[in-house]
Design a protein around this motif. Structure first.
Motif, PDB file in Angstrom:
ATOM      1  N   PHE A 296       0.827  -1.208   0.000  1.00  0.00           N
ATOM      2  CA  PHE A 296       0.000   0.000   0.000  1.00  0.00           C
ATOM      3  C   PHE A 296       0.859   1.256   0.000  1.00  0.00           C
ATOM      4  O   PHE A 296       0.619   2.171  -0.781  1.00  0.00           O
ATOM      5  CB  PHE A 296      -0.926   0.002   1.226  1.00  0.00           C
ATOM      6  N   THR A 297       1.857   1.318   0.877  1.00  0.00           N
ATOM      7  CA  THR A 297       2.639   2.546   1.021  1.00  0.00           C
ATOM      8  C   THR A 297       3.722   2.701  -0.038  1.00  0.00           C
ATOM      9  O   THR A 297       4.096   3.826  -0.363  1.00  0.00           O
ATOM     10  CB  THR A 297       3.284   2.635   2.419  1.00  0.00           C
ATOM     11  N   GLN A 298       4.227   1.596  -0.589  1.00  0.00           N
ATOM     12  CA  GLN A 298       5.345   1.690  -1.536  1.00  0.00           C
ATOM     13  C   GLN A 298       4.931   1.572  -3.004  1.00  0.00           C
ATOM     14  O   GLN A 298       5.631   2.067  -3.877  1.00  0.00           O
ATOM     15  CB  GLN A 298       6.394   0.614  -1.228  1.00  0.00           C
ATOM     16  N   GLU A 299       3.825   0.874  -3.261  1.00  0.00           N
ATOM     17  CA  GLU A 299       3.432   0.657  -4.656  1.00  0.00           C
ATOM     18  C   GLU A 299       2.114   1.343  -5.020  1.00  0.00           C
ATOM     19  O   GLU A 299       2.053   2.094  -5.992  1.00  0.00           O
ATOM     20  CB  GLU A 299       3.326  -0.839  -4.951  1.00  0.00           C
ATOM     21  N   TYR A 300       1.066   1.093  -4.242  1.00  0.00           N
ATOM     22  CA  TYR A 300      -0.258   1.589  -4.591  1.00  0.00           C
ATOM     23  C   TYR A 300      -0.378   3.105  -4.401  1.00  0.00           C
ATOM     24  O   TYR A 300      -0.736   3.826  -5.330  1.00  0.00           O
ATOM     25  CB  TYR A 300      -1.333   0.869  -3.776  1.00  0.00           C
ATOM     26  N   PHE A 301      -0.087   3.601  -3.193  1.00  0.00           N
ATOM     27  CA  PHE A 301      -0.322   5.008  -2.914  1.00  0.00           C
ATOM     28  C   PHE A 301       0.524   5.950  -3.768  1.00  0.00           C
ATOM     29  O   PHE A 301       0.016   6.986  -4.199  1.00  0.00           O
ATOM     30  CB  PHE A 301      -0.158   5.335  -1.435  1.00  0.00           C
ATOM     31  N   PRO A 302       1.797   5.647  -4.036  1.00  0.00           N
ATOM     32  CA  PRO A 302       2.544   6.561  -4.923  1.00  0.00           C
ATOM     33  C   PRO A 302       1.896   6.727  -6.300  1.00  0.00           C
ATOM     34  O   PRO A 302       1.907   7.824  -6.859  1.00  0.00           O
ATOM     35  CB  PRO A 302       3.921   5.910  -5.025  1.00  0.00           C
ATOM     36  N   LEU A 303       1.300   5.675  -6.832  1.00  0.00           N
ATOM     37  CA  LEU A 303       0.603   5.794  -8.122  1.00  0.00           C
ATOM     38  C   LEU A 303      -0.626   6.689  -7.995  1.00  0.00           C
ATOM     39  O   LEU A 303      -0.884   7.531  -8.861  1.00  0.00           O
ATOM     40  CB  LEU A 303       0.196   4.412  -8.648  1.00  0.00           C
ATOM     41  N   VAL A 304      -1.369   6.523  -6.918  1.00  0.00           N
ATOM     42  CA  VAL A 304      -2.550   7.364  -6.672  1.00  0.00           C
ATOM     43  C   VAL A 304      -2.127   8.820  -6.492  1.00  0.00           C
ATOM     44  O   VAL A 304      -2.734   9.731  -7.054  1.00  0.00           O
ATOM     45  CB  VAL A 304      -3.324   6.852  -5.435  1.00  0.00           C
ATOM     46  N   SER A 305      -1.063   9.023  -5.739  1.00  0.00           N
ATOM     47  CA  SER A 305      -0.571  10.374  -5.500  1.00  0.00           C
ATOM     48  C   SER A 305      -0.125  11.050  -6.792  1.00  0.00           C
ATOM     49  O   SER A 305      -0.441  12.224  -7.025  1.00  0.00           O
ATOM     50  CB  SER A 305       0.597  10.326  -4.515  1.00  0.00           C
ATOM     51  N   GLN A 306       0.579  10.334  -7.633  1.00  0.00           N
ATOM     52  CA  GLN A 306       1.020  10.899  -8.908  1.00  0.00           C
ATOM     53  C   GLN A 306      -0.168  11.264  -9.787  1.00  0.00           C
ATOM     54  O   GLN A 306      -0.159  12.314 -10.449  1.00  0.00           O
ATOM     55  CB  GLN A 306       1.950   9.926  -9.627  1.00  0.00           C
ATOM     56  N   LYS A 307      -1.185  10.420  -9.786  1.00  0.00           N
ATOM     57  CA  LYS A 307      -2.384  10.717 -10.573  1.00  0.00           C
ATOM     58  C   LYS A 307      -3.080  11.970 -10.038  1.00  0.00           C
ATOM     59  O   LYS A 307      -3.510  12.833 -10.817  1.00  0.00           O
ATOM     60  CB  LYS A 307      -3.344   9.531 -10.549  1.00  0.00           C
ATOM     61  N   MET A 308      -3.167  12.090  -8.717  1.00  0.00           N
ATOM     62  CA  MET A 308      -3.790  13.272  -8.129  1.00  0.00           C
ATOM     63  C   MET A 308      -2.990  14.527  -8.457  1.00  0.00           C
ATOM     64  O   MET A 308      -3.574  15.570  -8.753  1.00  0.00           O
ATOM     65  CB  MET A 308      -3.907  13.090  -6.613  1.00  0.00           C
ATOM     66  N   GLN A 309      -1.665  14.430  -8.431  1.00  0.00           N
ATOM     67  CA  GLN A 309      -0.824  15.584  -8.758  1.00  0.00           C
ATOM     68  C   GLN A 309      -1.020  16.015 -10.208  1.00  0.00           C
ATOM     69  O   GLN A 309      -1.101  17.212 -10.503  1.00  0.00           O
ATOM     70  CB  GLN A 309       0.642  15.250  -8.509  1.00  0.00           C
ATOM     71  N   ARG A 310      -1.122  15.028 -11.123  1.00  0.00           N
ATOM     72  CA  ARG A 310      -1.364  15.362 -12.531  1.00  0.00           C
ATOM     73  C   ARG A 310      -2.712  16.043 -12.697  1.00  0.00           C
ATOM     74  O   ARG A 310      -2.842  17.021 -13.429  1.00  0.00           O
ATOM     75  CB  ARG A 310      -1.296  14.103 -13.401  1.00  0.00           C
ATOM     76  N   GLU A 311      -3.740  15.528 -12.026  1.00  0.00           N
ATOM     77  CA  GLU A 311      -5.074  16.124 -12.121  1.00  0.00           C
ATOM     78  C   GLU A 311      -5.084  17.549 -11.571  1.00  0.00           C
ATOM     79  O   GLU A 311      -5.708  18.439 -12.163  1.00  0.00           O
ATOM     80  CB  GLU A 311      -6.098  15.260 -11.382  1.00  0.00           C
ATOM     81  N   LEU A 312      -4.382  17.770 -10.469  1.00  0.00           N
ATOM     82  CA  LEU A 312      -4.325  19.114  -9.905  1.00  0.00           C
ATOM     83  C   LEU A 312      -3.573  20.064 -10.836  1.00  0.00           C
ATOM     84  O   LEU A 312      -3.935  21.229 -10.983  1.00  0.00           O
ATOM     85  CB  LEU A 312      -3.679  19.091  -8.520  1.00  0.00           C
ATOM     86  N   GLN A 313      -2.532  19.566 -11.477  1.00  0.00           N
ATOM     87  CA  GLN A 313      -1.798  20.409 -12.426  1.00  0.00           C
ATOM     88  C   GLN A 313      -2.668  20.760 -13.633  1.00  0.00           C
ATOM     89  O   GLN A 313      -2.692  21.900 -14.092  1.00  0.00           O
ATOM     90  CB  GLN A 313      -0.537  19.694 -12.897  1.00  0.00           C
TER      91      GLN A 313
END
Length: 81
Positions: free
Chosen positions: A23-40
């Motif tokens: 969860f912390t090393q594989e799943y969440f970083p992908l979710v976080s990157q997607k959220m950052q792209r959407e915010l940008q």
């Protein structure tokens, strides 16, 4: 085949450490990157300068505190399950 797989089944106690790592090393970083792209993208699409800056700031904070968010969300998920 079913007997073999059942005999090779990992211990239940190993699930939580594996899930935490995944969860912390594989799943969440992908979710976080997607959220950052959407915010940008949202920041680029907004015509109001203050709304645009707010979206950019939210994306920046998400990127800088990714591991903190991952741990907090993991704890929340585990409490809810």
């Amino acid at each position: 085949l079913a007997l073999y797989l059942n005999a090779r089944q990992p211990a239940t106690a190993t699930f939580e450490p594996f899930f935490r790592e995944w969860f912390t090393q594989e799943y969440f970083p992908l979710v976080s990157q997607k959220m950052q792209r959407e915010l940008q993208q949202r920041a680029q699409a907004q015509s109001n300068v203050f709304d645009s800056l707010a979206s950019q700031f939210k994306g920046w904070v998400m990127g800088k505190t990714e591991s903190l968010h991952a741990s907090a969300l993991y704890e929340f998920v585990m409490k809810q399950s």
